[in-house]
Design an enzyme around this catalytic site. Structure first.
Site, PDB file in Angstrom:
ATOM      1  N   SER A 197       0.788  -1.234   0.000  1.00  0.00           N
ATOM      2  CA  SER A 197       0.000   0.000   0.000  1.00  0.00           C
ATOM      3  C   SER A 197       0.820   1.284   0.000  1.00  0.00           C
ATOM      4  CB  SER A 197      -0.955   0.027   1.196  1.00  0.00           C
ATOM      5  OG  SER A 197      -0.254   0.197   2.406  1.00  0.00           O
ATOM      6  N   LYS A 218       0.617   4.896   6.701  1.00  0.00           N
ATOM      7  CA  LYS A 218       0.031   5.677   5.614  1.00  0.00           C
ATOM      8  C   LYS A 218       0.606   7.089   5.641  1.00  0.00           C
ATOM      9  CE  LYS A 218      -2.976   2.316   4.763  1.00  0.00           C
ATOM     10  NZ  LYS A 218      -2.757   1.406   3.617  1.00  0.00           N
TER      11      LYS A 218
END
Length: 198
Positions: A21, A89
């Site tokens: 990701s 993230k």
């Protein structure tokens, strides 16, 4: 051992990257050090790559895996073995920001288009249209591999609306220590410097 626990609690902690990701910034099984000093005052900034606790239901059982044997488990507890069960993230918005997707494929923060040259595929951002106002004390986070990141966008329908509490942030990704060929400090892109708070 006491020093190791103190360092893990207040200064540095080791983590590994469990998924694609954050590519190309972070690759699967990269080992990183997360520093906590920057957030002693709770001042998380846009563009920071942060490690945070699962807000609830963001991680699959595979992504939640921890050390697999007694020795590694002990080392994990004192911060000498990379920890699992967290997410990593990039912070796109902080409390008070308005995030909108997308203006001709570009994400905007407070009306400012972001030039996200660090992404694996910038065109993948426009797959989901949304507009959110980030609540005070919360963050809007997204992966750099927008086509393969289950981030704030995928949790818009959750009770928290995809926003992550600043209190759940463990720290800021600071240094990649493995593999040696890619070791080095993790820098924040300049793209967020021109975004003004509304």
């Amino acid at each position: 051992m006491v020093m190791a626990v103190v360092v893990k609690t207040f200064f540095l902690q080791a983590f590994y990257i469990p998924s694609e990701s954050m590519e190309p910034t972070m690759l699967v099984d990269d080992k990183i050090l997360v520093q906590k000093v920057s957030y002693w005052g709770g001042d998380v900034k846009r563009g920071d790559v942060v490690v945070f606790d699962d807000p609830g239901g963001w991680l699959s059982p595979e992504d939640s895996r921890h050390a697999s044997n007694f020795v590694q488990s002990g080392l994990e507890k004192i911060g000498l073995f990379p920890t699992g069960g967290h997410l990593i993230k990039r912070v796109i918005g902080v409390g008070g920001d308005t995030i909108r997707c997308c203006s001709e494929g570009k994400l905007t923060v407070n009306g400012k288009e972001l030039d996200e040259s660090y992404l694996l595929d910038e065109s993948a951002t426009k797959d989901k249209t949304f507009e959110v106002k980030v609540r005070k004390g919360y963050l809007w986070v997204m992966g750099d591999n927008r086509g393969n990141s289950y981030d704030s966008r995928g949790h818009l329908g959750d009770p928290g609306g995809g926003q992550v509490s600043e209190k759940s942030v463990v720290g800021k990704a600071w240094l990649r220590v493995w593999p040696f060929g890619r070791a080095g400090f993790i820098h924040k892109p300049e793209t967020f410097e021109t975004v003004n708070r509304k």
